[in-house]
Enzyme design. Structure first.
Site, PDB file in Angstrom:
ATOM      1  N   SER A 222      44.206  11.552  -7.445  1.00 25.88           N
ATOM      2  CA  SER A 222      42.880  11.259  -6.906  1.00 25.88           C
ATOM      3  C   SER A 222      42.066  10.542  -7.973  1.00 25.88           C
ATOM      4  CB  SER A 222      42.189  12.550  -6.452  1.00 25.88           C
ATOM      5  OG  SER A 222      42.208  13.530  -7.467  1.00 25.88           O
ATOM      6  N   GLY A 227      39.615   5.768  -4.898  1.00 22.97           N
ATOM      7  CA  GLY A 227      40.689   6.009  -3.943  1.00 22.97           C
ATOM      8  C   GLY A 227      41.744   6.970  -4.454  1.00 22.97           C
ATOM      9  N   GLY A 253      39.268  17.425  -4.164  1.00 18.41           N
ATOM     10  CA  GLY A 253      40.674  17.240  -4.481  1.00 18.41           C
ATOM     11  C   GLY A 253      41.559  18.277  -3.821  1.00 18.41           C
ATOM     12  N   ASP A 254      41.039  19.494  -3.674  1.00 19.58           N
ATOM     13  CA  ASP A 254      41.798  20.554  -2.997  1.00 19.58           C
ATOM     14  C   ASP A 254      41.951  20.234  -1.518  1.00 19.58           C
ATOM     15  OD1 ASP A 254      41.522  21.757  -5.497  1.00 19.58           O
ATOM     16  OD2 ASP A 254      39.690  22.783  -4.874  1.00 19.58           O
TER      17      ASP A 254
END
Length: 314
Positions: A222, A227, A253-254
């Protein structure tokens, strides 16, 4: 079934205010309390999307009891290991202009017996529930060696489950040698792993390929507003989606990892799902995980034509 392991979970308290004034009394416009920890967030996002998921985690004290109850209310199966220390409480301050200040507690120290019990529970839980994926997520608490994830990957792989690892530093480097099916560093974690700054998407692509050469079967990276990248034996892809206003990037991100695993965990379609989940998460308050209604798959662009010269923000 997707099992998650969060060795250092938390309760996350988020305060939203116009602007933070250090050294002064600040009054929040809104606040919320959410279950926290990277693997916990992955399970929350999976449950929101209708996937069966089970969260394995050490819990202690009143904060641990409350964390378990909050997860139960979200329809998540919890497999706890009782510990003597108290589950940590983290604090985030989200300002209206987008700046986020986080204070993360160090968390409890696990004893050798608690560490062994956690490792055994994850291994047996994956085998007993026929898990297709195990997501190993977050920092390791005091008392667990950097090789703990690597040992877990080796043991669970032998039972047939695929493994995703989302951690950083020595724990990430140690896990690579156990050949996880995917690792998911962000830009800063990827730069730390290869020991140099990453200024462009091309730099990140080369660094991700290095992690594959060290053992990871896939690298899902990430890059914030720039992007996401997926580097695998089958190919390399870049995905992006526009976000007009970022409300909070806690857990984004999770959410991306949950979208990736929920979509099969391989290939450009899974990358597209990861991007859609991450873009939806940053538009939500605190560490709220996106539901299907929050996603905008049509806004996602995935291509094998990677924009190597695109600068990374920040």
């Amino acid at each position: 079934m997707i099992v998650t392991i969060t060795p250092n979970p938390s309760l996350d308290r988020t305060y939203e205010l116009a602007a933070l004034a250090p050294g002064e009394v600040n009054r929040a416009a809104h606040d919320r309390l959410d279950p926290g920890g990277k693997g916990v967030n992955v399970s929350r996002a999976l449950a929101a999307a209708g996937h069966r998921t089970r969260a394995v985690l050490p819990l202690g004290g009143f904060s641990g009891q409350l964390l378990r109850e909050l997860l139960r209310r979200q329809g998540i199966e919890v497999a706890p290991v009782a510990i003597d220390g108290d589950t940590r409480i983290n604090v985030s301050v989200a300002e209206a202009h987008g700046r986020l200040t986080k204070i993360n507690a160090v968390g409890p120290e696990l004893s050798a017996a608690e560490s062994a019990a956690l490792l055994s529970l994850v291994r047996e839980d994956c085998r007993g529930n026929g898990a297709g994926w195990l997501a190993c997520c977050g920092s390791l608490p005091r008392g667990l060696a950097p090789e703990w994830y690597a040992e877990l990957v080796a043991q669970v792989h032998s039972g047939g489950a695929r493994i995703a690892v989302d951690t950083s530093g020595p724990a990430l480097l140690a896990a690579l040698g156990a050949r996880p099916d995917v690792v998911k560093p962000n830009r800063e974690e990827l730069a730390e792993a290869v020991g140099r700054p990453l200024l462009t998407v091309g730099d990140a692509l080369e660094a991700a390929q290095e992690l594959r050469e060290r053992g990871a079967r896939q690298v899902l990276t990430s890059l914030g507003a720039a992007g996401m990248l997926l580097v695998a034996e089958e190919g390399r892809w870049y995905g992006s989606a526009p976000v007009a206003v970022v409300r909070s990037d806690v857990g984004a991100g999770d959410a991306s990892l949950a979208g990736f695993l929920g979509a099969g965990g391989t290939g450009p379609e899974a990358l597209a799902a990861a991007v859609a989940h991450g873009a939806a998460a940053v538009r939500l308050p605190g560490s709220v995980m996106p539901a299907p209604a929050d996603l905008d798959p049509a806004a996602v662009v995935v291509t094998a034509d990677i924009p190597r010269e695109r600068p990374l923000c920040g």
